[in-house]
Write a protein that holds these residues in place. Sequence first.
Motif, PDB file in Angstrom:
ATOM      1  N   PRO A   1       0.837  -1.208   0.000  1.00 52.32           N
ATOM      2  CA  PRO A   1       0.000   0.000   0.000  1.00 52.32           C
ATOM      3  C   PRO A   1       0.872   1.259   0.000  1.00 52.32           C
ATOM      4  N   ALA A   2       0.475   2.245  -0.802  1.00 54.49           N
ATOM      5  CA  ALA A   2       1.333   3.404  -1.037  1.00 54.49           C
ATOM      6  C   ALA A   2       1.614   4.189   0.250  1.00 54.49           C
ATOM      7  N   ASN A   3       0.669   4.222   1.198  1.00 55.26           N
ATOM      8  CA  ASN A   3       0.869   5.070   2.371  1.00 55.26           C
ATOM      9  C   ASN A   3       1.934   4.521   3.326  1.00 55.26           C
ATOM     10  N   ALA A   4       2.308   3.230   3.148  1.00 57.96           N
ATOM     11  CA  ALA A   4       3.313   2.660   4.030  1.00 57.96           C
ATOM     12  C   ALA A   4       4.732   2.967   3.568  1.00 57.96           C
ATOM     13  N   LEU A   5       4.849   3.703   2.443  1.00 59.73           N
ATOM     14  CA  LEU A   5       6.178   3.882   1.855  1.00 59.73           C
ATOM     15  C   LEU A   5       6.892   5.100   2.419  1.00 59.73           C
ATOM     16  N   PRO A   6       8.229   4.986   2.566  1.00 60.81           N
ATOM     17  CA  PRO A   6       9.004   6.189   2.852  1.00 60.81           C
ATOM     18  C   PRO A   6       9.051   7.020   1.581  1.00 60.81           C
ATOM     19  N   PRO A   7       9.269   8.328   1.670  1.00 60.00           N
ATOM     20  CA  PRO A   7       9.355   9.120   0.452  1.00 60.00           C
ATOM     21  C   PRO A   7      10.544   8.671  -0.388  1.00 60.00           C
ATOM     22  N   PHE A   8      10.384   8.709  -1.705  1.00 58.54           N
ATOM     23  CA  PHE A   8      11.405   8.228  -2.625  1.00 58.54           C
ATOM     24  C   PHE A   8      12.541   9.237  -2.688  1.00 58.54           C
ATOM     25  N   SER A   9      13.792   8.754  -2.515  1.00 59.94           N
ATOM     26  CA  SER A   9      14.900   9.698  -2.473  1.00 59.94           C
ATOM     27  C   SER A   9      15.793   9.626  -3.700  1.00 59.94           C
ATOM     28  N   GLY A  10      15.577   8.669  -4.566  1.00 57.40           N
ATOM     29  CA  GLY A  10      16.443   8.507  -5.729  1.00 57.40           C
ATOM     30  C   GLY A  10      16.763   7.042  -5.917  1.00 57.40           C
ATOM     31  N   LEU A  11      17.508   6.734  -6.974  1.00 58.81           N
ATOM     32  CA  LEU A  11      17.793   5.328  -7.280  1.00 58.81           C
ATOM     33  C   LEU A  11      19.286   5.078  -7.201  1.00 58.81           C
ATOM     34  N   ARG A  12      19.663   4.041  -6.485  1.00 57.21           N
ATOM     35  CA  ARG A  12      21.072   3.650  -6.512  1.00 57.21           C
ATOM     36  C   ARG A  12      21.188   2.202  -6.975  1.00 57.21           C
ATOM     37  N   VAL A  13      22.062   1.990  -7.964  1.00 63.34           N
ATOM     38  CA  VAL A  13      22.348   0.639  -8.454  1.00 63.34           C
ATOM     39  C   VAL A  13      23.810   0.384  -8.158  1.00 63.34           C
ATOM     40  N   ALA A  14      24.101  -0.644  -7.368  1.00 61.36           N
ATOM     41  CA  ALA A  14      25.474  -0.894  -6.974  1.00 61.36           C
ATOM     42  C   ALA A  14      25.875  -2.304  -7.359  1.00 61.36           C
ATOM     43  N   ASP A  15      26.918  -2.399  -8.185  1.00 62.69           N
ATOM     44  CA  ASP A  15      27.538  -3.691  -8.453  1.00 62.69           C
ATOM     45  C   ASP A  15      26.543  -4.691  -9.056  1.00 62.69           C
TER      46      ASP A  15
ATOM     47  N   PHE B   1      25.652   3.022 -10.649  1.00 59.16           N
ATOM     48  CA  PHE B   1      25.248   4.392 -10.960  1.00 59.16           C
ATOM     49  C   PHE B   1      24.140   4.802  -9.995  1.00 59.16           C
ATOM     50  N   SER B   2      23.911   6.126  -9.942  1.00 58.00           N
ATOM     51  CA  SER B   2      22.766   6.538  -9.136  1.00 58.00           C
ATOM     52  C   SER B   2      22.065   7.716  -9.796  1.00 58.00           C
ATOM     53  N   LEU B   3      20.788   7.837  -9.494  1.00 63.10           N
ATOM     54  CA  LEU B   3      19.958   8.910 -10.032  1.00 63.10           C
ATOM     55  C   LEU B   3      19.375   9.667  -8.846  1.00 63.10           C
ATOM     56  N   SER B   4      19.330  10.993  -8.988  1.00 58.07           N
ATOM     57  CA  SER B   4      18.729  11.744  -7.890  1.00 58.07           C
ATOM     58  C   SER B   4      17.216  11.730  -8.052  1.00 58.07           C
ATOM     59  N   ARG B   5      16.525  12.429  -7.126  1.00 59.65           N
ATOM     60  CA  ARG B   5      15.064  12.325  -7.074  1.00 59.65           C
ATOM     61  C   ARG B   5      14.412  12.822  -8.365  1.00 59.65           C
TER      62      ARG B   5
ATOM     63  N   ILE C   1      15.898  -3.762 -12.310  1.00 61.49           N
ATOM     64  CA  ILE C   1      15.647  -2.636 -11.410  1.00 61.49           C
ATOM     65  C   ILE C   1      14.192  -2.650 -10.944  1.00 61.49           C
ATOM     66  N   ALA C   2      13.295  -3.031 -11.873  1.00 59.81           N
ATOM     67  CA  ALA C   2      11.879  -3.079 -11.520  1.00 59.81           C
ATOM     68  C   ALA C   2      11.531  -4.319 -10.714  1.00 59.81           C
TER      69      ALA C   2
ATOM     70  N   CYS D   1      18.537  -0.034  -4.705  1.00 59.72           N
ATOM     71  CA  CYS D   1      17.857   0.562  -3.557  1.00 59.72           C
ATOM     72  C   CYS D   1      17.671   2.054  -3.811  1.00 59.72           C
ATOM     73  N   ASP D   2      17.074   2.759  -2.854  1.00 63.68           N
ATOM     74  CA  ASP D   2      17.012   4.211  -3.022  1.00 63.68           C
ATOM     75  C   ASP D   2      18.242   4.827  -2.359  1.00 63.68           C
ATOM     76  N   LEU D   3      18.347   6.139  -2.408  1.00 64.18           N
ATOM     77  CA  LEU D   3      19.612   6.756  -2.014  1.00 64.18           C
ATOM     78  C   LEU D   3      19.908   6.594  -0.528  1.00 64.18           C
ATOM     79  N   VAL D   4      18.875   6.320   0.296  1.00 67.06           N
ATOM     80  CA  VAL D   4      19.165   6.097   1.713  1.00 67.06           C
ATOM     81  C   VAL D   4      19.337   4.612   2.004  1.00 67.06           C
ATOM     82  N   GLY D   5      19.300   3.777   0.977  1.00 67.98           N
ATOM     83  CA  GLY D   5      19.601   2.362   1.155  1.00 67.98           C
ATOM     84  C   GLY D   5      18.399   1.478   1.399  1.00 67.98           C
ATOM     85  N   ALA D   6      17.178   2.062   1.333  1.00 66.03           N
ATOM     86  CA  ALA D   6      15.985   1.235   1.514  1.00 66.03           C
ATOM     87  C   ALA D   6      15.648   0.544   0.188  1.00 66.03           C
TER      88      ALA D   6
END
Lengths: 531, 517
Positions: free
Chosen positions: B309-323, B338-342, B363-364, B375-380
Amino acid sequence: MNASASAPSDNPLAIAGLPRRRLLFASLCAGFATVAAIGLLGVSGWFLTGAALAGSAGAITVAAFNYLIPSALIRLMAIVRTLARYGERLLSHKVALESMADLRGSLFDKLAAQDSRKAADSSPGEAASRLIDDVAALEDLVIREPARHAALVSAAVGLVAASLAGLPALLFLLAALGLLPLLFGRISAALTRAPAQQAAEALGDLRSRYIDLAASRAEITAYGLAERAFGELEPLARKLDRARSALFRAEALQGGLMTVYGALAMAGLLLLAAAPAPIVALAMLATAAAVEAMGGFARSLLRRASLHAGLDRIAAIIALDPMLSPQESAPPAVLGIGHHDFPARSRIALTGPSGSGKTRVLLALAGMRASTVPLTVAGTPVDQCTARRLSAQFVLAPQDAPLLIGTVADNLRLARPGVSEVEMWAALEVVQLKDRIARSEHGLATPIGEAGGILSGGERKRLSLARALLANRPWLLLDEPTEGLDGQTEAALVTALSTWLAQSDTGLVLVSHRPAPLVLCDSRIDVRALS
Amino acid sequence: MIYVKLTVPWLLDIAGAAVLSWGLASGVGHVATQAPLLAPAALILGGACLRAISAFALDRHAVAAAQANSRERRRGLWTSLLGSRLSKPLSIGESTTLALDHTMAIENRDVRFSPVRLNAVIGPLVVAAIVAPASWVAALIMLATLLPFVLGSILAGTAARRASERQLAALAALSGLFVDRLTHLPLIRHFGAEARISRQVRDATHEVANRTVSVLRAAFLSNAVLEFFSALSIALVAVYCGFSLLGLLPFRAPETLTLVPAFFVLAMAPEFYLPMRRLAAAYHEKQLGEAAETALEPLRDALPASPLPANALPPFSGLRVADLTLAFPGISVGPLDFSLSRHDLVALTGPTGSGKTSTLAAIAGQVAPISGQICDLVGAPLVSSQIAWAAQRPLLLTGTLGENLALAAPDAPREEILAVADRVDLGPMLARRGGLDMAIDHGGSGLSGGERRRIGLARAILSGRPLLLCDEPTADLDTASAAAIVALLRDLSRRRCILVATHDPAMTAAARQEIAL
């Protein structure tokens, strides 16, 4: 009815290019197996009835009853039936498999001998797999051919047995066997035509809808729409279910009717026979076998009819123009693009925005597509040059870098006959792949393709380039050769290519949106100015 | 349950065979005693009718059961093929084969083989039981041939099965080679390699043909074992009955036989091995069905994607793809970092087959990577309801245009849908073709490639998801439409995080960064 009288396209053996005599032994075995099968039951019935009559008539009759020959005959028939059936199966499969291997080869030759510019098929993959299915169906027909012959033998044996039971019995069985294919054809057409068509349509609809949806898999997954997609497919699947169920029902009905028809023939024979009990026993049992065999014959006729379209497709390929022509080699020719003439060894960059037709120029020079802009080779417009003449001048490393399933070496060997390993390694060095392949476990035998390829997209691309270098043709056509490479590899590749072009006296036509490879070229042409 | 339903028709079939055989026997008996023949003739016909009815009933039960199974299987299989995380990407062709051809192969097996298998177990025993009152010795003879037959077919059959399974695989590989070479004919012609490749194709087909023949030798041997024992049981029954009737048995007669029961026994003798012969005839269906089941096996573990459910999500901070490393047959990607900002626009480039779409799918969360972190930029970790997907050829379901635009947000108000449609320049098309109520059929209702592409983008925007993955947004479009899409994406990237897989230099030029595969 008579296979030899029908048009060649109806005769699977003719389409397969298979002389009838190659199936002779298989047919003989099938015939023996059938005679032995009928004989086993018929002689058993005759022997048993005779023995019962003799046994009840007293000791003297028993002593006069010859039991040695029939009982030996019964055992012989049991063995012959087994061996002959084994022989029939093995021989018919052997002949069919061997002749289909030949046929696949010659179909490939026919297709290969066509001109890519004219034989453009919208979906070659689909056409190819259909061809596989068609050949498999033809193979099945060839395998069944001896059984068809045996069915006729079986009918003849049944008639001989019936003739022992008198003329009325013989005429009755003759009529019953003669009518069978006709009746069966009618009934089967009435029962199966509509559902078969519905099933084919429903399957076609379902398949194309499924393909649509499978193409949208990413979206369906992302948005959680799987149930909606299933909802679109299920009604089509239900329709297919209904049609298939009607087909299965029709098949069961035909089987049931065939059983009843056989029983009618036996009962009629029993009522019409004018012969002693042992002969009646023999005739009735032989009749059952003959009707069953004719049923199989009738089914095989229907089967052939249903495969008509596939056989026609094979026949159409066989009817194509014959013969592969040998590869030519020619001195380097002057290349004309628009109003400009370029002597051999020129290095030309084609420029223009994406979608302006640069790739199309390369494909036209490579003889893979018709040209859209004026192009000449030694003064002759490319569309008037044979594919052989073009491929004597140009070699293309296409943008999508198609590779054959096989190994690295298989793909490099495609370039020309007799490529040595030393030459392969040299070409791999130019395209900066030598270390990568040398490090890989299997070296030049590294597998490529659907099952187990380990090369990345950029590596596949450079392998395709190495293959083009190995072809040793006067003009090299490169389409985005460095797309997807990091800067360092790109620079190394461009330097190596420059040296290679100079050493091998090769001309270049280049399409590249990246600036680095453009230093290879000494002239530029804007494609938009050509058409 | 299905077995109970099938037992009755099989018993009916054997009963029909018995009535028919009795008709034959009494017919021969009546000829011998010159009694009237109508009653035996009627028995022959009546027995055949029983068999016909049984065949019909069998078919109905078997087809109904098989199709019920298929319906069940389809639901799970199709929804997971079309909408769940898979262990490797499937081509459309592979997916279609799994979804349609393999389910059909299993259904054919259920219709043709499964019912016969039951008969093979009960049939011989019932036949022996029916024969026993007429001649228990003949029943014993039949049962006695069954033992060596079972042993023989286990020995011959196991070897044959293994061989033929290998063979199926070899044949599939050969078909694959043939299709591959035909598909690449233009390339082969271009290199003048027709004759060489033709030789290769011929050699491969001949090699498979030769190997097949030696495999078949073994397979047919097991058939021959069956044939032999079925012929042997008939011959032994005939010889025993004949000598018993003549009173010439080399041992004391264990029972007294007369013509009609003896003939009945003989006529029933082929029925004893008939179930096994039916089984052998359906063996091919069994093999194909089992091969299909094996191929479908890995999909059982596929998990349907379940959006949180959408309301349980933390706000999206960006995309990080590592290794990130992907390795599938024919595709090898990475390691990628690579990483992408918000609010961002990044292009993923590379030639066809280099794994751009597979990277987006990983990624999807739609295919499983070998290793790496998404993950997102804060690692979630990302969840699927944060990710929108704009496809090269967007999905169109039967319904109205409005429904199709709002597939990912079914509750979106009409004004919002209209606003978004305007935003992606679908306005002129809406005005021309009747607005949001325009009917869409699965053929696409004459929408152009550019219009479809815009519908996919509008859908993604309406979904309100912060990360947008675009697969080849400008491929196959004319220059003007492609430029419009590029401008639109650039504009959108001011409020969203957009990752584009593309071939198109213009698209790449518009991106903040290019990641080459």
